[in-house]
Design a protein around this motif. Sequence first.
Motif, PDB file in Angstrom:
ATOM      1  N   LYS A   5      10.980   4.419   0.664  1.00  0.00           N
ATOM      2  CA  LYS A   5      10.179   3.295   1.146  1.00  0.00           C
ATOM      3  C   LYS A   5      10.675   2.818   2.515  1.00  0.00           C
ATOM      4  O   LYS A   5       9.887   2.605   3.437  1.00  0.00           O
ATOM      5  CB  LYS A   5      10.234   2.148   0.134  1.00  0.00           C
ATOM      6  N   ASN A   6      11.991   2.646   2.643  1.00  0.00           N
ATOM      7  CA  ASN A   6      12.546   2.172   3.917  1.00  0.00           C
ATOM      8  C   ASN A   6      12.334   3.170   5.040  1.00  0.00           C
ATOM      9  O   ASN A   6      12.056   2.799   6.178  1.00  0.00           O
ATOM     10  CB  ASN A   6      14.038   1.857   3.761  1.00  0.00           C
ATOM     11  N   LEU A   7      12.482   4.461   4.712  1.00  0.00           N
ATOM     12  CA  LEU A   7      12.250   5.487   5.728  1.00  0.00           C
ATOM     13  C   LEU A   7      10.804   5.448   6.213  1.00  0.00           C
ATOM     14  O   LEU A   7      10.537   5.558   7.413  1.00  0.00           O
ATOM     15  CB  LEU A   7      12.584   6.879   5.172  1.00  0.00           C
ATOM     16  N   SER A   8       9.876   5.288   5.272  1.00  0.00           N
ATOM     17  CA  SER A   8       8.456   5.228   5.637  1.00  0.00           C
ATOM     18  C   SER A   8       8.169   4.036   6.534  1.00  0.00           C
ATOM     19  O   SER A   8       7.420   4.140   7.514  1.00  0.00           O
ATOM     20  CB  SER A   8       7.584   5.146   4.378  1.00  0.00           C
ATOM     21  N   GLU A   9       8.777   2.885   6.209  1.00  0.00           N
ATOM     22  CA  GLU A   9       8.566   1.682   7.018  1.00  0.00           C
ATOM     23  C   GLU A   9       9.177   1.823   8.403  1.00  0.00           C
ATOM     24  O   GLU A   9       8.589   1.419   9.403  1.00  0.00           O
ATOM     25  CB  GLU A   9       9.151   0.461   6.300  1.00  0.00           C
ATOM     26  N   ASN A  10      10.371   2.410   8.462  1.00  0.00           N
ATOM     27  CA  ASN A  10      11.066   2.545   9.741  1.00  0.00           C
ATOM     28  C   ASN A  10      10.403   3.550  10.669  1.00  0.00           C
ATOM     29  O   ASN A  10      10.456   3.404  11.897  1.00  0.00           O
ATOM     30  CB  ASN A  10      12.530   2.953   9.511  1.00  0.00           C
ATOM     31  N   PHE A  11       9.795   4.587  10.080  1.00  0.00           N
ATOM     32  CA  PHE A  11       9.215   5.645  10.901  1.00  0.00           C
ATOM     33  C   PHE A  11       7.702   5.528  11.062  1.00  0.00           C
ATOM     34  O   PHE A  11       7.105   6.295  11.799  1.00  0.00           O
ATOM     35  CB  PHE A  11       9.556   7.022  10.312  1.00  0.00           C
ATOM     36  N   SER A  12       7.100   4.590  10.344  1.00  0.00           N
ATOM     37  CA  SER A  12       5.644   4.452  10.472  1.00  0.00           C
ATOM     38  C   SER A  12       5.301   3.849  11.824  1.00  0.00           C
ATOM     39  O   SER A  12       6.034   3.018  12.352  1.00  0.00           O
ATOM     40  CB  SER A  12       5.082   3.565   9.354  1.00  0.00           C
ATOM     41  N   ASP A  13       4.191   4.301  12.367  1.00  0.00           N
ATOM     42  CA  ASP A  13       3.710   3.771  13.635  1.00  0.00           C
ATOM     43  C   ASP A  13       2.805   2.576  13.349  1.00  0.00           C
ATOM     44  O   ASP A  13       1.656   2.736  12.950  1.00  0.00           O
ATOM     45  CB  ASP A  13       2.937   4.854  14.400  1.00  0.00           C
ATOM     46  N   LYS A  14       3.363   1.358  13.519  1.00  0.00           N
ATOM     47  CA  LYS A  14       2.622   0.147  13.166  1.00  0.00           C
ATOM     48  C   LYS A  14       1.458  -0.122  14.115  1.00  0.00           C
ATOM     49  O   LYS A  14       0.701  -1.062  13.931  1.00  0.00           O
ATOM     50  CB  LYS A  14       3.578  -1.044  13.129  1.00  0.00           C
ATOM     51  N   ASN A  15       1.344   0.676  15.163  1.00  0.00           N
ATOM     52  CA  ASN A  15       0.269   0.474  16.123  1.00  0.00           C
ATOM     53  C   ASN A  15      -0.798   1.559  16.003  1.00  0.00           C
ATOM     54  O   ASN A  15      -1.631   1.700  16.891  1.00  0.00           O
ATOM     55  CB  ASN A  15       0.840   0.447  17.544  1.00  0.00           C
TER      56      ASN A  15
END
Length: 337
Positions: A215-225
């Motif tokens: 979960k943390n990896l997905s949040e850290n590497f997701s492109d929020k833009n």
Amino acid sequence: MIEVKNLCKKYADKIALNSVNFSVNKGEILGFLGPNGAGKTTTMNIITGYLSADEGTVTIDGAEIFENPIRAKSKIGYLPEIPPLYLDMPVYRYLEFIYELKRIKLNKKEHLYEICNLLDILDVKDRIIKNLSKGYKQRIGFAAALVGYPPVLILDEPTVGLDPKQITELREFIKKLGKNHTVILSSHILSEVQALCDRIVVINNGKIVADDTSKNLSENFSDKNKILVQIEGEKTKIRSLLSNIKGIKSVSMGKEVSEDIYEFTVNAGRDINIRKDIFDICAKNRFPILLMKLEETNLEDIFLQLTSDDANFAMNKGLQQKESTAKKYDKNEEAPK
């Protein structure tokens, strides 16, 4: 339960492991990932005592693998990618041999029957191993790793050669094992790792490049833009309208979901929330929005980012800059942090 500290290993001039550090807690399922040649198999072979390290320590439930190998190894069940089976033996006789080799104190008949039942190999227990399919051989290797119910299980590609039904059953079995065992799972099936593991460690070029929950990896590497939208209407006009919204860098066409419904990926500038603007312009032009969401980053995307040449270059460049800065100062001066 497992503590790996400053593990180093060289093969001639090639550095296989460079100060590898990680730990695995009791009752945790750890996914251990890395591309071919990254040092993954070397690490697992050192943890299990099959290979020595040049430097560093591996502690299994308080026992150091090199100082107290018998005690440490008694706590490990290991399933390598190609199980080391005695092919001319019948299945049950092979498991009896493993039982005797491990000096297990449990009731032999009950214990081996239970393991055969768990791995669904009772129907082939009297057959010669070499005459069985790859899937059965894989399950027999798993059964051998489970003999004695060791507290630590290290599984390297455990579902190789299994059919979809067997894979599903084995995944559920590994989940159950995680309640009472500490498990290190290595697999090239990243969806499998994401579904099963409590935490993920990624190794690349002999170094740990990630250690976190999925979960943390997905949040850290997701492109929020980066936003995925499905809009009904004329695709050319929709794309033109989206491209003209202030702050949007690019708009790319995706699949045609159904007649007159298209998928678009909208990439905006950093710290710009353009969802309201997308809604307003589509409403104004009577283009219904059927879906709008941040584009998800799966484990495969994260793995590729962590193990790409660009990531390696950036990491090595950072290390070189630190070394270069340190050399500018003599022993009596303190380098800036």
